[in-house]
Design a protein around this motif. Sequence first.
Motif, PDB file in Angstrom:
ATOM      1  N   PHE A   1       0.818  -1.224   0.000  1.00  0.00           N
ATOM      2  CA  PHE A   1       0.000   0.000   0.000  1.00  0.00           C
ATOM      3  C   PHE A   1       0.852   1.276   0.000  1.00  0.00           C
ATOM      4  O   PHE A   1       0.554   2.229  -0.713  1.00  0.00           O
ATOM      5  CB  PHE A   1      -0.912  -0.025   1.232  1.00  0.00           C
ATOM      6  CG  PHE A   1      -1.854   1.122   1.299  1.00  0.00           C
ATOM      7  CD1 PHE A   1      -2.981   1.151   0.490  1.00  0.00           C
ATOM      8  CD2 PHE A   1      -1.626   2.182   2.160  1.00  0.00           C
ATOM      9  CE1 PHE A   1      -3.870   2.225   0.550  1.00  0.00           C
ATOM     10  CE2 PHE A   1      -2.504   3.249   2.220  1.00  0.00           C
ATOM     11  CZ  PHE A   1      -3.624   3.274   1.416  1.00  0.00           C
ATOM     12  N   ASN A   2       1.924   1.266   0.826  1.00  0.00           N
ATOM     13  CA  ASN A   2       2.712   2.497   0.974  1.00  0.00           C
ATOM     14  C   ASN A   2       3.478   2.868  -0.294  1.00  0.00           C
ATOM     15  O   ASN A   2       3.988   3.982  -0.399  1.00  0.00           O
ATOM     16  CB  ASN A   2       3.698   2.357   2.145  1.00  0.00           C
ATOM     17  CG  ASN A   2       2.946   2.224   3.456  1.00  0.00           C
ATOM     18  OD1 ASN A   2       1.875   2.797   3.619  1.00  0.00           O
ATOM     19  ND2 ASN A   2       3.488   1.442   4.386  1.00  0.00           N
ATOM     20  N   ALA A   3       3.577   1.930  -1.233  1.00  0.00           N
ATOM     21  CA  ALA A   3       4.333   2.218  -2.463  1.00  0.00           C
ATOM     22  C   ALA A   3       3.425   2.607  -3.633  1.00  0.00           C
ATOM     23  O   ALA A   3       3.919   2.878  -4.728  1.00  0.00           O
ATOM     24  CB  ALA A   3       5.168   0.985  -2.842  1.00  0.00           C
ATOM     25  N   ILE A   4       2.119   2.636  -3.403  1.00  0.00           N
ATOM     26  CA  ILE A   4       1.206   2.962  -4.517  1.00  0.00           C
ATOM     27  C   ILE A   4       1.386   4.436  -4.904  1.00  0.00           C
ATOM     28  O   ILE A   4       1.309   5.320  -4.050  1.00  0.00           O
ATOM     29  CB  ILE A   4      -0.274   2.694  -4.131  1.00  0.00           C
ATOM     30  CG1 ILE A   4      -0.472   1.219  -3.794  1.00  0.00           C
ATOM     31  CG2 ILE A   4      -1.217   3.107  -5.251  1.00  0.00           C
ATOM     32  CD1 ILE A   4      -1.862   0.878  -3.267  1.00  0.00           C
ATOM     33  N   PRO A   5       1.624   4.703  -6.175  1.00  0.00           N
ATOM     34  CA  PRO A   5       1.831   6.094  -6.602  1.00  0.00           C
ATOM     35  C   PRO A   5       0.491   6.787  -6.883  1.00  0.00           C
ATOM     36  O   PRO A   5      -0.568   6.190  -6.670  1.00  0.00           O
ATOM     37  CB  PRO A   5       2.615   5.919  -7.907  1.00  0.00           C
ATOM     38  CG  PRO A   5       2.083   4.634  -8.472  1.00  0.00           C
ATOM     39  CD  PRO A   5       1.735   3.756  -7.292  1.00  0.00           C
TER      40      PRO A   5
END
Length: 436
Positions: free
Chosen positions: A289-293
Amino acid sequence: MTKEKFDAIVVGAGMSGNAAAYAMASRGLKVLQLERGEYPGSKNVQGAIMYANMLEAIIPDFRNDAPLERHLVEQRFWIMDDTSHTGMHYRSDDFNEVTPNRYTIIRAQFDKWLSRKVCEAGGTVLCETTATGLEWDSAGKAIGVRTDRAGDVVLADVVVLAEGVNGLLGTRAGLREVPKSKNVALAVKELHFLPEEVIASRFGLTGDEGCVIEAGGTISRGMAGLGFLYTNKESISLGIGCLISNFAETMERPYALLDAFKRHPSIQPLIAGSEVKEYAAHLIPEGGFNAIPRLCGNGWVVVGDAAQLNNAVHREGSNLAMASGRMAGEAISIIKSRGGGVMDKASLSLYKTILDKSFVVEDLSKQKDMPSLLHTNSPNFFTTYPQLISHAAQNFVRVDGTPKIEREIATTAAFLRARSRWGLVSDAVRLASAWR
Ligand SMILES: Cc1cc2nc3c(=O)[nH]c(=O)nc-3n(C[C@H](O)[C@H](O)[C@H](O)COP(=O)(O)OP(=O)(O)OC[C@H]3O[C@@H](n4cnc5c(N)ncnc54)[C@H](O)[C@@H]3O)c2cc1C
């Protein structure tokens, strides 16, 4: 290259691109899809388990003609040390249902089939064509793409970036960052061919039944990574992947890991006598989730692996790709149906709204701490604990005259010695809270 203007251009003919292109073409939009490979799927790598539900949402009757290998009735989870595996096997006849839930596939065949559906729905698919850049108007809206075909520019109301995890279009245009090495795994995979009846007897399968093994432990040499073995009709897909940042730190070579995995005493008998016909390497987004742009902007949306929509903890990617591609295609069709609506950031946010309410974001957001937990504590999770589990299992089953109580004390002492009890407890608590 054609000079016509399209309603949408889709860059990439993988799972997400084909889903988006089909969703739009089947709703009457004029769609151009560009694929750099010789044919759709020629460059794509997957284990590959395909999740039926997400394909059914696109092509309900796919079972009539899709190239499916085996429907899965058994899943094995193995925790491995150098000489053993401790397993949990789940097998159920419930999966011998009329519309099975999961299948193994071979992407080269599957992507070609799905792309044919896009063409049948009215989409135009151009292979051996690389989109080299996005074309912008003076107001900063994407209005098409440049391609490697004689410097051609093709125009469209919206561009769907379905270019996979290392797609250059979005990163070159500054729409998203180049994925960080701690958020991307490199996986290598081989296809081992064996007669159908040999596969059936080695895994206890009948007809089109299939079995898969997901394996973690010392096979990744302390790095965050997993191995897999999936049964196809006449072949076995075998692979292993670890974080790129771990490969860089340890200087381990992916192919050496795969070689060792193949020689492991639990794996070797399953592939004995096979002929290796294919070898492939590919990246997997693992940041969660934290890497979704950013998912959309003026004239563009991003789907699938390019948007880091991959649930590495559950080994799911193609389903998130198909779902996000379909949702983007549906959102664009809805905007278009509103009197040819403008494809700007505000209207295209409908895609994000739909995606946010779906299992894709629900699952990834609930487990958002899991990737960093497994990645930062990888030596514990992938070496220490598997060795301890193996030690405990062997202690439990070996009979040599040592009293049981002594064995139990030895096992407990090993757990406490290998890691301070508070470290163990804290890892267990963090794992439980990340695993929701
Ligand atoms: C070893 C391995 C095992 C996996 N196992 C599973 C599994 O068992 N189950 C599962 O669900 N997922 C699995 N995955 C993940 C899954 O493969 C991906 O999530 C899925 O392929 C993503 O689909 P996509 O369409 O977003 O990207 P891709 O499938 O990578 O497709 C991107 C496409 O875009 C094309 N392209 C890129 N740039 C351009 C350009 N500039 N111009 C034109 N075309 C371009 C590429 O050629 C490619 O066809 C696995 C991945 C790997 C590497």
